[in-house]
Each structure stands twice: as structure tokens, then as C-alpha cells.
Design an enzyme around this catalytic site. Structure first.
Site, mmCIF file in Angstrom:
data_model
loop_
_atom_site.group_PDB
_atom_site.id
_atom_site.type_symbol
_atom_site.label_atom_id
_atom_site.label_comp_id
_atom_site.label_asym_id
_atom_site.label_seq_id
_atom_site.Cartn_x
_atom_site.Cartn_y
_atom_site.Cartn_z
ATOM 1 N N LYS A 22 16.438 41.704 56.869
ATOM 2 C CA LYS A 22 17.024 40.592 57.605
ATOM 3 C C LYS A 22 17.872 41.092 58.773
ATOM 4 C CE LYS A 22 17.875 37.050 55.075
ATOM 5 N NZ LYS A 22 18.470 36.559 53.823
ATOM 6 N N ARG A 91 25.104 37.112 53.976
ATOM 7 C CA ARG A 91 23.800 37.157 53.286
ATOM 8 C C ARG A 91 23.470 38.586 52.894
ATOM 9 N NH1 ARG A 91 22.526 33.241 57.469
ATOM 10 N NH2 ARG A 91 21.509 31.386 56.592
ATOM 11 N N GLY A 100 16.756 37.588 42.665
ATOM 12 C CA GLY A 100 17.734 38.014 41.659
ATOM 13 C C GLY A 100 19.019 38.498 42.296
ATOM 14 N N MET A 102 22.214 38.209 45.075
ATOM 15 C CA MET A 102 22.976 37.158 45.752
ATOM 16 C C MET A 102 22.338 36.893 47.098
ATOM 17 S SD MET A 102 26.737 36.915 47.243
ATOM 18 C CE MET A 102 26.023 36.782 48.878
ATOM 19 N N ARG A 335 9.817 34.856 60.989
ATOM 20 C CA ARG A 335 9.021 35.824 60.222
ATOM 21 C C ARG A 335 7.555 35.408 60.320
ATOM 22 N NH1 ARG A 335 11.354 33.551 54.464
ATOM 23 N NH2 ARG A 335 10.671 31.420 54.802
ATOM 24 N N HIS A 453 -19.506 37.686 29.891
ATOM 25 C CA HIS A 453 -20.840 37.270 30.348
ATOM 26 C C HIS A 453 -20.754 36.022 31.199
ATOM 27 C CE1 HIS A 453 -24.778 35.196 29.840
ATOM 28 N NE2 HIS A 453 -25.223 36.424 30.073
ATOM 29 N N ARG A 559 -30.965 43.395 38.353
ATOM 30 C CA ARG A 559 -31.002 43.618 36.906
ATOM 31 C C ARG A 559 -32.278 43.004 36.376
ATOM 32 N NH1 ARG A 559 -24.940 41.996 37.464
ATOM 33 N NH2 ARG A 559 -26.107 40.490 38.682
ATOM 34 N N ARG A 615 -33.051 48.125 39.227
ATOM 35 C CA ARG A 615 -32.687 48.904 38.040
ATOM 36 C C ARG A 615 -33.641 48.582 36.906
ATOM 37 N NH1 ARG A 615 -27.013 47.783 35.181
ATOM 38 N NH2 ARG A 615 -28.125 45.917 34.498
ATOM 39 N N GLU A 742 -22.513 55.866 35.130
ATOM 40 C CA GLU A 742 -21.696 54.965 34.327
ATOM 41 C C GLU A 742 -21.268 55.602 33.018
ATOM 42 O OE1 GLU A 742 -24.028 51.405 33.808
ATOM 43 O OE2 GLU A 742 -25.870 52.518 33.442
ATOM 44 N N SER A 761 -25.429 55.483 41.841
ATOM 45 C CA SER A 761 -24.766 54.192 41.997
ATOM 46 C C SER A 761 -23.827 54.013 40.804
ATOM 47 C CB SER A 761 -25.788 53.061 42.063
ATOM 48 O OG SER A 761 -25.113 51.835 42.280
ATOM 49 N N GLY A 763 -21.847 52.470 38.036
ATOM 50 C CA GLY A 763 -21.748 51.233 37.263
ATOM 51 C C GLY A 763 -20.326 51.204 36.724
ATOM 52 N N THR A 764 -19.422 50.634 37.492
ATOM 53 C CA THR A 764 -18.002 50.756 37.137
ATOM 54 C C THR A 764 -17.657 49.956 35.892
ATOM 55 O OG1 THR A 764 -17.569 49.045 38.759
ATOM 56 C CG2 THR A 764 -17.155 51.320 39.425
ATOM 57 N N ASN A 765 -18.457 48.956 35.544
ATOM 58 C CA ASN A 765 -18.147 48.212 34.318
ATOM 59 C C ASN A 765 -18.262 49.133 33.104
ATOM 60 O OD1 ASN A 765 -18.060 46.100 36.051
ATOM 61 N ND2 ASN A 765 -19.917 45.108 35.332
ATOM 62 N N ASP A 766 -19.432 49.750 32.954
ATOM 63 C CA ASP A 766 -19.607 50.655 31.822
ATOM 64 C C ASP A 766 -18.697 51.860 31.943
ATOM 65 O OD1 ASP A 766 -21.433 49.908 29.710
ATOM 66 O OD2 ASP A 766 -22.936 49.677 31.255
ATOM 67 N N CYS A 828 -21.946 49.525 42.059
ATOM 68 C CA CYS A 828 -22.531 48.208 41.814
ATOM 69 C C CYS A 828 -21.903 47.494 40.627
ATOM 70 C CB CYS A 828 -24.047 48.291 41.680
ATOM 71 S SG CYS A 828 -24.603 49.229 40.267
ATOM 72 N N TYR A 848 -21.870 52.907 49.879
ATOM 73 C CA TYR A 848 -21.999 51.455 49.940
ATOM 74 C C TYR A 848 -21.498 50.807 48.654
ATOM 75 C CZ TYR A 848 -26.126 51.998 46.956
ATOM 76 O OH TYR A 848 -26.968 52.287 45.910
#
Lengths: 872, 872
Positions: A22, A91, A100, A102, A335, A453, A559, A615, A742, A761, A763-766, A828, A848
């Protein structure tokens, strides 16, 4: 001698660490020549001293005196001056804004004498006492820690007693009485009299700010947000100006452009004869700021000039607070203004056209995530306000949908066929529900997380999705659901907000969204500045078509298993699985071959010269088999086996941890003919298109690979099949065979795996499941607690876990490129469309990303931002 | 000029690469002055030349001629000599012995003329023609590729015709006729006449050896065993000596010590007037080699001298072949002799006492795995021979057991209580079966792999175990099992060999085994030379007692969950799980506290000053709940809840992938009171022992940790509990809190995790599951195929996967020690007892391993070997 106090004229924007946000901002605006009420800032260094010594040092007190002296000279006002008393605000202001602590005390300098002077000076006794009672309450509460309630009660009592509707009804006499009662509250507390000396008030307020740095709420906030304890806060002391000193006074807030639409026109509200908090409190309805244009045109012009100066300086739309004191304009705060996603896009583009931003800067101004709001239908805001929220689940797939509730895929499908708009409500969904999901406006589940799912499929299809609405009890047998007493029966109307996770009983109309105009311009720029390719995960021409509309570079993941769930295919797939020998598998496989090649043909046709990565089969075989008795009997009849045999076979395929079981290329090792069929289908489609003059370079992706030897084995299976099919052909087809990364093992041995892979590629989920040892389907029971307790900063299935999963990815990239320096590497998984994750992928050299169609624009913008930031 | 041919006198043992194993060995023995029949070796370089040129080069032919000349000079014999014809053998000999390659042709040099000379010379016409017909058959088969059957048929026909019982009945005339018929077989083939010129025979045999390097069987063997194609084979040409040339001739095989017991006394067999193959063929029963001691004492003495010379030279017990030709001793072969595990241990110790080996060398002489045979009961070999094998499963836990079959844990328990010896036969086992397993002599399952529940528990208890006996169909309903037509009913006797995996119908007596004498000496030495500590996985005093008998260093892993499966505990555990609030959990937890502290007290008491590491609760909660309806009803009654509520609760705890679900320290985050109870139980036991004067330093291990923050959170939970308990005590207790390293994420962030961990302990089972994405319980459907196809070299749950899992472990060790250079790091998974894995653990700097009690000696020996090899 350390300078512990800076006049506003001495600082600038770059001194945030010393002056706080400020303070630096007020200094910057002062430097711009804007009409900021003057004052000075006590530095964060002064705060550190206070933390150590627990008192204000002599040097600081000396410098405060000097600054007060200078302020008196500038303003011509002075503490306790009989003619022109100086009133100030105090202020807090840390480098990072922090709840939180003053916040503000206004009207410091008022006391029993100056209140009268103020009354005389402004010719407004009511205003003076109103200001005084406000000071008494704020000071009492934040400096002395007297409960706010004590002061509120006095007001409430008087208003009740006099039958007033609002504070505005209070008369001067009322306010004088209130002041007297407030002073009594001080006496009744252990703090004693309200300090009459303005200097004493000021120093107490400064101490209160410094102490509030160390209070518990602030500490917790800092710990949770990883803000350093060493930062400290500055204190801003500023001359008060009064918007409530008469009819030629007022206060307002304004945006330099319309924050809803982005239109380049001053937008805001103005309240005559009022202080700032009156606007916020909503006690009186403010007018449009344009009222000034007709009533006090020169002030409106000045406001427009201020807006222009600010935008020119900050290169962004500004949100500003101003006060007019007896016809004189004061700027209290400015701002960057919050805005809707649509406005954000328009403003960014306009600022480029106005020469205020480069295209790169404009790209950085829009939050990628905010684009999702522009890509989905929304509820009509007014209609929605009338509807109470039934319950809230996880906002799995953005959008808004309204329709009639059905509890099974079959009834949903039937209702849709009969022309109904359908909302599928289930405990959870499985691949068998896919047809019911396709026809639904929205998918709602009572269980599962953001990557369940239901959530993944909903996002993939661009359908609205709310999952894990745990208050919702779904009873399939009774064909009903309930939230507490609220009952939902089959066919009832439900409205689903996938952006907030809210559910509403009854229908609410939606407004459709489009991708055009400014958004398409922004995305064109983004494409130009992005280095990462942005592909889509698409299993059907419908999905792919959507992604192409969003300018996807191609398909990063098809898939193929989703293609097997249509009834006639499921039948053949089941015959394949239940066969006892390769010979028995041959016939149903030939039917599947026919259907799959048609699928691939359509996708390739649609792709034109864009790349498509397919795949091969990934899930465990039991997913294709029926599970309840009725279905088992039906299927047994269909495929002409005994119920006993079928049950036994289903049993033998059951797995304790299917995620870690017999799936992916493990199926290829044991049943090579299934992958051979799929390769055959791909090549049949490719050759058909070749005959039609379209050249396709198929990219074939192998899931679940663990090692070089495994990948080598499967690769040979694939290439042998292709070689065989091309043996008697005149043409050559360029193709690649790559692997999903993966399994952690594949990552740590990536230098070896790369020898047999044309591309990687992730497979970030697995990979996330295995790196953490978390089953996506089962994390609901503990992951929320981990995030709540701060053990995990975020859901790693939504934003890549940089330190763990990311480390394995980095290793895989580096080791893979040791073997093949130009190895294309994609992502992917779910996080392929997450901006934070994309920034990380850019850093480690991913080539990619691939994400669901509706996330393509988000990913594109994030990719551009990542590259711009990386190369800055 | 490259030397392509070496006389035996020119080479030595270090020339294996050039001369092959056999050639180098013959040369070495020649150098030792042993009576080896002389000859020469064609080098592997000659083999390479042949691979390139497909013919024997001029230079080679020239050098062969020279070597033949020298051999003639040494032996005084010469090809086709009318008085003393030279006869030779030709043998292949690669650096590594390799099945599939041409092995041996004897008697080269015989033809229609020399056979008569030989007859005259030896005064034994029958012998001469017998030798000739052998040459014809061997040469025809291995050089010309004529089917062995063709030659065999001739012998069979004559024997049938003349009613002979064995080849020994063949007369000289018969043999002459056979020779004639054999030559006719040559003519009838497309190869033409048997070559009469010895030189031609020799060169054809050499070519045949070189070509056999490239035959398919040899190629496959090399590929499977990763033997380089470039190695090539040498060819050994050696003068023939004849053990069948009269009564003063003979042949024998001998071990320099008894291979069954290790006794230091020549042990072997001798056959008068016979060639070597007669011994092998078992046509005549040989006599003990001691017959020589009485009949021809000077030859027996010479044999003993040879044995002594060989042992002095090779520092190991030797297996040797000798031939006596007209009273002259010839040594044909010597190599390290195979021996039983018991003999291996005794010989190693004796050789140290005899000054032939250092203790380190002795340690390296015994295969660690072989010790298991010394630690379990075995079937009486003679009795077993009478029993046909019923079926064979996986040898999950070594040992031999006989008993009556029961199909449920309950009936097994009851039968055991009634005094029966019980074999538990099941499809598979689960923690609920534990009491039935404890009372069983052996555990047999029809499903599951080497690391299935049944296998792990059996090994842990030292019970005999055979798992995955897939031919065995178990029908619980009918209380019977069958293998094909063979029916096994409840109560039938079954015998189980856990070392081979064989099952036998009926009882077979067993002989118990002991750990004493030589074995205990060896293990003492091993302990001295090992750097890795060897701890045990033990959940009960019984297990621990066993491990202590095997001199375990302490407990590396106590799985506290196994303690919850006794009925009265299971009840309380179920009450904990089914409680709705922490308040409701408190009471059953207090019961569990009481029981657990007693468990820990016993373990600590038994441990004395050895270390005990206790792992807090690990498995998912649903494992403790009942699953079938009858049991659910019973439990609902026991704990006083409705069946509906219980069913719903069980349902809600079900997980799709329990291995990746809500377990381990994830339970601590959501239900901190369970871990608190366990810590309390540990400290209560510790304090009780402290009162009794025993100082215990508890080591508390947290399972499933993913991150520093998670470990920090749980660590605080543990230390807060301990601090609270010690608050009003006068004493301080040193304790440590460490983590299992079993999640890949923990490994890659080990530098962070180490900040909150006093030690690491690798859980290689889970780590392997997650690194590969393999569920131990589900790999049966594909892992065998992976190993069969050579995609995986071994089951990674039995031998650590160095490249993948090992890489993560190495990373964890290195990163962990970056933070804490002295961090203790253990391994407590299945592979903790696997010698190959232990060697790897030593390499990467692991501090200790922990394994099931019966593997402690194996691990100890392996640890010593690893350290000796590493520091050599």
C-alpha cells in the site's frame, strides 16, 4: 541513521519490501502527480525493530514527528489546531496483503475539542460527531481489543428505542449521546479513558499495527501461504479527507473499464455526501459514476484523466477509490481491477491495440483457467439467484445444464431417445454407463473425485459434471435420491452447475457460449508464442470435431477401448475374452477389426494432415464382462455358453488390484492377437485413405510399458504386423511406435526404453497413482484430509506433483534424450490441460500436451504463457 | 603368425578365453605334472576364422600337422602306424560350458586296418571292434548328422535276435557284423563311405565342433544366458587311453572328499576293463574306488596323490575322471565337485583348518541358498522314491511336511486341537486364515505366487508351503479337492515338499534338521565378515525365538496388524473400525492397547539388548471386517449394530484397488487415535521393562510415507504421544521414528523425507509393486509368461530388479544420506533374504536387511559374501 519513515513523495513502486504494497503504491501515485491525500509510511524495518524491542524506538518517534511536521506544512493542518485540525488514518500494509492483520483506523486526531472545530469548519455537526463515534468504536476495538459488540449494542439500543430504520436516522443529539456512551465503555474496560491526545492516538494505532503482525490469525495465514515471518508490515499514516462533509462531497469506486464486458469506458458508483464505508455497507443505493458527468463535469473529466494516467502507467485496467471533499478530488486507492473472463480477454486485446501492451504481455494478463467459463453454457444469473442450492459436489466438468433425472444409463438413454433432456445421477459410473453418459446434459455422482470415471468422461465429452456430492443418497432400487428431506424422483428436474459444483432443484435456463471475436484473436496469438504443441484426447469423431473447433494440433491420445462399449461391439469383445483358444478368438476379432478400422478411418479423415496417436487396448479384460446375475444370464445366452462357465471365467478374470493387474501391453504379451487386430485395423484405414489420396502417418502408442525388453517385444509384434500388411503393396507408410510413460520403472530406465520407442507420452494419471501409491478411485477417503491439513498442497491428479512425479518425469525426459536427443515427448494425462502443470512441462522440455477438447484453449494459453515466461 | 594351436604343455588356467575352459584346464593339469593324456588345443581364434571363412585355413592346417607330429613324438604313436597307431578324441570347449554344442568323439584314428592292429596290440579283438563301432556311431551322428536311432536299431536287432540282455553279451563276431552294418548306414545316407583316413576323420570332427557353435540350440542358450556370440569355442585333441583294453585296465570317477557328507576321504567308483561311458550308462555296477586300495595299492596311492595335488592347487574338493590303461594311471578330467549343502559347509570349514582356504574364501565356497536345505525337515529319500508325484506347485517355503488335509482355517484348527497333524489346503489364504495356518504343518494353495499371502506367511512361520498348484481344484462346498481323477477328501493324508513344490498322496516320514557344528562355525565367520546387519521379520515371540536361534541381530520389522487377528482382538478392532466417532473408538482402543502392550512387552523381553523395530498399522481397515453373510450377521450381533449398518459400513470401506488405498499412515492422518494407541502400547511396554531394569530403545516405523510433510505430521503425532507419556517421568527414553521407503515418491524425495526420519527401511514388496505397476496378488496371469519369454530375467518380487527398483533404491540411499550422512537404512521386504539382492544392497550402502527367521542364516552368509567380494 536508518530512514524509518518515508513521505509519500519519497518512495515508489519498487520499494514494496520496505514500504509494503500500500505504501509503495501511494508513493507511486504521488509520484505520478495524482491527487493522493498526503502522508507518510513507517517502514518494515521499523516493524522488525518493534518485534525485537516491543516498543517504538526514539529514532522512530523522532522521524514520525518530523514527518508529521512536514505533513502539517503540506496540508496546512495541524493536530489540535483550533481552526484547521489535522485528522489522519492509520493503515497496515505488508508487501503481501494479508487477512487477519489490523486494517484501518480512520479519523485519528478527533477528540472532545477538535470534534467541535470540525463541526464548525464543515458546518456539519452531525458529520463531526458521526466521525468521532466511528473513531471511538474502531480505536476501541482494534487498538484496545474491546469487543465490537459493545459499541454495536449502543447503536442498536438507540435505534430500537427510537424506532429508527437505519444509522442515517440518527440525529446529532443521538450521536453526541452515543459518543458519551462509547467513552463510558472505555472507562468500564480495563483500558481507561479514550486518549484525547491525537499524538497518543497515533502512536497507539502504530503499535497496534505492529502487534497485529504477530497475532495468531496472521501467523496461521502466513504459515499456510508460506509467507516469510521476516517480511514485517509497514504502517501508512495519511491525511483524512471527508466525502461526508456536505453536498459538495462524496465518495466512489470506479473501474477504468467495464469489468463485466471489458468495454473501454469508466464504470463505477458514486454516493454523494458519504464516506467510503457507506458504499460498501450498502445502506444507501449509489448512483452510477456517470452522474458526475452531468452534475460536476470538470470532476468527471478529472476522474477520466486519472483513469487514463493510471492505465498508461500500470498498463492494465484499474479499480480505484476516490473521495470528493468540498469539490476537490482525492484518489484514495488504485489497483489492478478484477474482471470477468470475457472482460479479461477483451481488455487484453484492446490494450495491445492501444499500444499499452505487447502481445506477449497481453497473453500473460489472462488466466488460462478462466477461459473454461467462456467455453461452456452458463446459468442465467438472475434466475439462478431465486434458486436455493440443494447441495454442492466437486466441480468436475464446467458448464451448466438442466434436465430430468435418471438413475441408470439405460433409462437415461431411453428418456433421451424420447426427446427428454437428461441428467444422469448415479453413485458412480463405469465404462458400461457410457451410452447413458453420452446422451446426458450433465452427469452427477455421489462418490468419486475430480478424476473419477464420471469426471474424466464428462470433461472429455464437454458435458457438465458434478461428482462426489456426498450429501446426495442415491437409491437405485427405489429409483430416487435424496439430500436430507429433499427427495428427487426419476423424471424430476435438476439443474447442475459444473463450474461451482452446485445442484439446484427444478429447471434453470442456460445461456450458450461461443469461441469467437476477442477469444479467437487471443488464442491465435497464444498459438504463435507457444512452444508446446496442444493436442486433444479424443476417442470419437464428435470429440475430435470439438477439439478441432478449438484448434487442437491433432490427437495426442485415442483410447481405443472406449470404442468397444457399443452393444454390438461389446458382444464381440466378450466373445474374444471368453474364447478358450486363439482359434476361437479369431472370428469375433475379425468383426472387431471391421468396426475398428471404420473408427480409425473416420478419425484420420477428420484429421486431414494433422497427427493422430492411437493407443492400443489398455484396461483389464474383466471391465468388458457383465457383473450382475441378470446380465450374466443374458450374455451367456447371447454368446452361447453356460452361465456356470461364464461365471467361472468372470471370476478368474477378477483381480484384487485391477489397476496393477493384467492390462495394457501385458495383454499383448499373453494375447498378441488383440493388438495384432488393432494394428491391422489402423493399417487397413491408412491404406484405404492412401487409395483415396490422403497420406496418413500413424502413430501407435503402447500403454503400461515397464522396460526396454517389454517395449521391444511389443514393438516387434506391431512392426511385424505392419510389415506383413505392406509386403505386397507398392507404397511405404511412415509410422511410429511409441510408449506411454506411466510406470515409474519406465521413467528410471528411460534411456533403455527409448531404444525401442519413437516417442514417449507421459500418462500422468497412472504415473501419479504409482508414484504416490494412490488409487484414483479410492483417494476420496483420505486425499481431502491431506489437502485440508496442508500435507499435500494440491490434488496431484489435477496439478502435477513437481517434486515427486515431476522428478520422475524430468528423469525420464533427460534419460530418454540421452538415447535419442530429438525424442518427441508428450503428456496425455489429466494434468495435460492444467496451466500450472503445463508451465512445469515447458521447463523440463516436454514437446506437447494432450487434453480433453474443452481444455485445448486453456492449455494453449498456458503453453504460450509458459514459453513467454521461460524465455523472458 | 598367430599361434592357433597350443600343446597342453604350453597353456595354463588363465588362458580360458583362448583355449576354452577344458583346454585351459588340461593345460593347467599338465603343468602340475599330472598324468594327463597329451594332446593339443585349437584356439577360439581359429573358431572365429572358421565363422568368417567357413573353412579351415592353411595356417591352421599347418599348425595342426605340427601339433600332431609333436603328439606322435611324445606318445610314440602315429596315425595308421602298423605297430602303434595313434587314436585320439576330439572335444569342444568354450570358455563357458554350453549345452547344445558338439561334445565328444572318441577313438578317432580307427579304420579297417588300425582296428586289427589295435586288436593285436591289446590282444583283445572284441575291445578293438567295440571301439570301432563306437567311433562309427558317434562320428556318423555328430559329424554327419545321421540319426542316432539308425545305429541303435542295429544293436537292438542283434540283441533281440540273439536274446542278449546287454551290450556286454555281444561277441567279437557280433561286433564285426555291427561294424559292417554301421558302414552300410553311411553308404545308405547321402554322406557316402565312412572316411578311412584318420586325418580326414580328425578334420571333419574339428569342422563339426566349429559348426556346432552356430547351431540353433547353442544360439538360443547363449541368448538366454547372455553369453557373447563372439566368444567362440576351442577344440581339444587328445590321445585316447583305453580302460577297456584288458583286466589290467579300468576307468573310474572319484571325488577327493565325500560329496554327501564332506568327509575327507577319497570317494568314488571304479569299473574294471571298461570305458568311461560304461560307468555313466550304468550297465555294469561299479565297485567302490577303494577296491583299488586292496587290489592295486600303488595305483590307489597314486590316485590319492593326484587328489591331494589337485586340492592343493585348486583349493577345493575335486571331481575327477581317470582311466587305467595296462596298469598306468591317466587323469582325464578334474573340476570342482558338486556336493550337498551339508558337505559344502563341512568341506569349507575343513579346508580352512587344513590351511588351504582363508575364512573369507571358505565363506565364498558355500551357496547361501543351499543353507535352506539344512534348516528344514526333509523327506526320507528312500520312502519318497516309492511315492508318485501327485502334482507340483511353486516351492514357496522349503521343508517337508505330512499330515491330514483340511480346507478351512476353522476345521484345521479344530483337527489340530484334537491332536491331528494338519495340512491346510485352500484356493488361497487371507489374514483371516491365520490361526488355521499357525497350526498347520504345511500350507497348500491352488492359486497365488511366491509372494502370495500363503507363501509369505508360510515362510515367515517356517512352515512348509506350496502355492499356485494350479492342477489342484479345491471345492470348499464339497470339502474335497482333486487333481484330475485323484480325489482328496477332508482328513486324507497328504505330503508336501516345500523345497521342490511336489505334493504326494499319503504320509511320508520326515527327518528333522539342526543348526549346529560346522554350520554354526561357518555362520560365526560370516557374521564376522558381514557388514550388513541381518535382522528378522517377526510378529510373534515364536517367530522371534526361531530367529534368535539363528542368531538374528534383532527385529527389523514387526507387523503389528497380525496381532489383531486373534478372535478377541478382532472383535475390538472391528468395534474401532465401525465406531462413528473418536469417542466411540476410545473404549475398544483401550482394550487393544492393553493387549498390544503385552505383545510388545514379550518381544522386548525376548530381545534383551537387541533392537526391535515396530511398524505401526499398515493394511486397509476392510481387511479386518467380515465378508460373507453368515459372518456379517454374527459380527453384527457381537458388536451390537444392525446388519444393514454393518453391511453399509463394509461397503463404504471396500476399495477398488486396496493396495493403493486408505492404508498405512494414511489411516493415521484420518484416524490418529489408532496410531496413538499403538505408540502408547509400545511406551507402556518400554516403561514396564524400565521398571524391571531393562532399557529399551524403541524404533517406531511408519508405513507408506510419500513425503516429508506427511512424515513430519505422523512423526509429530508419535513424538507428542511419547512426550506426553514421559512428561511426569524421571527417565528419558531414547527412541527413533523412521519410515518405510516403499512409495516411489518417497524415494525420489528422500533428501526431504530424511529430514523427518531417523531411519529408512525399504519395503521392497510395495516398492516393486509400484515401480512396475504389478499387483503381487494378480501377477499370476502374466508374470510367468514374461519370464518364459525372457522379457523379465526373474521374478522381481523374489530378486531385486536392479535396473528399475534398484535405481530408485540407490537414489533414495544417496539422497537420504545427503541430508543425514549416517542415516541407517534397512530392507525389510521379501528380497531382504535373497542372496543376489543382498549383494546389490551391500553395493548401494544399505545398513541392514530383515527377513523371515528361516532365511536369517542365508542372508547372513550372503551378506558376508557380498562384503568380501566388494572389498576384494
Amino acid at each position: 541513521m536508518t530512514q524509518l519513515v518515508y513521505n509519500f513523495a519519497e518512495g515508489n513502486m519498487n520499494m514494496r519490501d520496505l514500504l509494503g504494497g500500500k505504501g509503495a503504491n501511494l508513493a507511486e501515485m504521488t509520484g505520478l502527480g495524482l491527487p493522493v491525500p498526503q502522508g507518510f509510511t513507517l517502514t518494515t524495518t521499523a516493524c522488525h525493530d518493534y518485534q525485537v524491542n516491543h516498543q517504538l524506538g526514539q529514532e522512530l518517534l523522532h522521524q514520525v514527528d518530523q514527518a508529521l511536521e512536514q505533513l502539517s506544512e503540506i496540508s496546512g493542518k495541524r493536530f489540535e489546531d483550533e481552526h484547521n485540525p489535522l485528522l489522519i488514518s492509520v493503515r497496515s500494509g505488508a508487501a503481501i496483503s494479508m487477512p487477519g492483520m489490523m486494517d484501518t483506523i480512520l479519523n485519528i486526531g478527533l477528540n472532545d475539542k477538535t470534534v467541535a472545530v470540525l463541526a464548525e469548519l464543515t458546518d456539519n455537526e452531525r458529520f463531526a460527531y458521526d466521525s468521532y463515534r466511528r473513531l471511538l468504536a474502531m480505536f476501541g476495538n482494534v487498538v484496545y481489543g474491546i469487543a465490537e459488540d459493545a459499541f454495536d449494542q449502543v447503536l442498536t439500543d438507540i435505534k430500537t428505542q427510537k424506532n429508527y430504520e437505519s444509522d442515517l436516522d440518527l440525529t446529532t443529539e443521538d450521536l453526541k449521546a452515543i459518543v458519551a456512551e462509547f467513552k463510558q465503555i472505555y472507562r468500564d474496560s480495563d483500558k481507561g479513558e479514550f486518549p484525547q491526545k491525537p499524538k497518543e492516538q497515533l502512536l497507539a494505532a502504530i503499535r497496534a499495527v505492529f502487534e497485529s503482525w504477530d497475532n495468531q490469525r496472521a501467523r496461521i495465514y502466513r504459515r499456510e501461504n508460506q509467507i516469510s515471518e521476516d517480511l514485517g508490515t509497514a504502517v501508512n499514516v495519511q491525511e483524512m479527507v471527508f466525502g461526508n462533509a456536505g453536498a459538495d462531497c462524496g465518495t466512489g469506486v470506479a473501474f477504468t473499464r467495464n469489468p463485466a464486458t471489458g468495454e473501454n469506458k469508466l464504470f463505477g458508483e458514486y454516493l454523494q455526501n458519504a464516506q467510503g464505508e457507506d458504499v460498501v455497507a450498502g445502506i444507501r443505493t449509489p448512483q452510477s459514476v456517470e452522474v458526475l458527468a452531468t452534475e460536476v463535469p470538470q470532476l468527471y473529466d478529472q476522474l477520466q484523466d486519472i483513469a487514463k494516467t493510471l492505465e498508461q502507467h500500470y498498463h492494465d485496467m484499474q479499480d480505484l477509490e476516490f473521495t470528493i471533499e468540498h469539490g476537490k478530488m482525492f484518489l484514495l486507492q488504485a489497483r489492478d481491477g478484477k474482471r470477468t473472463p470475457a472482460a479479461a480477454v477483451k481488455i487484453a486485446i484492446d490494450l495491445v491495440n492501444e499500444g499499452l501492451l505487447s502481445k506477449q504481455e497481453a497473453i500473460l494478463k489472462v488466466k488460462p483457467e478462466s477461459l473454461t467459463a467462456l467455453l461452456h453454457p452458463e446459468f442465467d444469473a438472475e434466475t439462478m439467484a431465486e434458486h436455493p442450492v440443494l447441495t454442492t459436489g466437486l466441480p468436475a466438468s464446467p458448464g451448466a445444464a438442466t434436465g430430468q433425472v435418471y438413475f441408470t444409463a439405460a433409462t437415461a438413454k431411453q428418456a433421451s431417445d424420447e426427446g427428454h433432456r437428461v441428467i444422469l445421477v448415479r453413485q458412480d459410473t463405469s465404462p458400461e454407463d457410457i451410452e447413458g453418459m453420452i446422451v446426458s446434459q450433465a452427469i452427477v455422482t455421489s462418490r468419486g473425485g475430480m478424476t473419477s470415471h464420471a469426471a474424466v468422461v464428462a470433461r472429455g465429452m464437454g458435458a457438465t459434471g458434478v461428482v462426489g456430492a456426498s450429501e446426495l443418497n442415491v437409491n437405485y432400487a427405489k429409483k430416487q435420491a435424496n439430500v436430507g428431506d429433499q427427495l428427487i424422483e426419476e423424471g424430476d428436474w435438476l439443474s447442475v452447475d459444473g463450474t461451482t459444483g452446485n445442484l439446484y432443484l427444478g429447471p434453470i435456463e442456460t445461456t450458450p457460449a461461443t469461441i469467437k471475436g476477442d477469444l479467437s484473436v487471443l488464442l491465435e496469438w497464444a498459438k504463435k508464442f507457444a512452444k508446446l504443441g496442444v493436442y486433444t484426447n479424443a476417442d470419437t469423431p464428435r470429440d475430435f470435431q470439438k477439439a478441432l473447433e478449438f484448434d487442437a494440433d491433432g490427437i495426442g491420445l485415442t483410447r481405443t477401448e472406449h470404442m468397444f462399449f457399443k452393444p454390438e461391439r461389446l458382444l464381440q469383445m466378450r466373445r474374444v475374452i471368453l474364447a478358450r483358444t486363439a482359434e476361437q478368438r479369431a472370428e469375433p476379432l475379425s468383426h472387431l477389426l471391421e468396426m475398428q478400422q471404420a473408427d480409425f478411418y473416420e478419425l484420420y479423415k477428420l484429421a486431414g494432415d494433422k497427427e493422430v496417436t492411437i493407443r492400443l487396448l489398455d484396461p483389464p479384460l474383466h471391465e468388458f464382462l457383465p457383473h450382475d446375475m441378470a446380465e450374466i444370464q443374458e450374455v451367456a445366452e447371447q454368446i452361447n455358453v453356460s452361465v456356470d462357465y461364464l461365471t467361472e471365467r468372470i471370476d478368474s478374470l477378477k483381480e484384487i488390484n485391477p489397476m496393477l493387474g493384467h492390462r495394457g501391453d501385458r495383454l499383448a504379451i499373453t494375447f498378441p492377437d488383440i493388438y495384432q487386430m488393432q494394428v491391422k485395423a489402423i493399417m487397413t484405414a491408412v491404406l484405404r485413405l492412401s487409395d483415396e489420396g490422403q497420406i496418413v502417418h500413424p502413430h501407435i502408442m503402447i500403454p503400461l510399458t515397464d522396460s526396454q525388453t517389454e517395449m521391444g517385444w511389443v514393438r516387434k509384434l506391431v512392426t511385424d504386423q505392419i510389415t506383413e500388411m505392406l509386403a505386397d503393396k507398392e507404397i511405404t507408410i511412415d509410422y511410429t511406435v511409441g510408449t506411454m510413460m506411466e510406470m515409474p520403472r519406465a521413467c528410471v530406465t528411460a534411456n533403455q526404453v527409448a531404444r525401442e520407442s519413437d516417442f514417449f507420452s507421459f500418462g500422468t494419471n497412472d504415473l501419479t497413482q504409482l508414484t504416490f501409491g494412490y488409487s484414483r478411485d479410492d483417494v476420496g477417503s483420505f486425499l481431502p484430509e491431506y489437502i485440508k491439513k496442508g500435507i499435500l498442497p494440491a490434488d496431484p491428479f489435477q496439478t502435477i506433483d513437481v517434486e515427486g512425479v515431476g522428478e520422475l518425469m524430468k528423469m525420464a525426459v533427460n534419460r530418454g534424450r540421452l538415447t535419442k536427443p530429438d525424442l518427441p515427448i508428450g503428456v496425455c494425462g489429466e494434468v495435460g490441460g492444467d496451466p500450472t502443470s503445463i508451465n512445469f512441462f515447458e521447463k523440463i522440455g516436454v514437446t506437447y500436451v494432450s487434453c480433453s477438447p474443452f481444455r485445448v484453449p486453456v492449455a494453449r494459453l498456458a503453453a504460450a504463457q509458459a514459453h513467454i515466461l521461460q524465455t523472458a
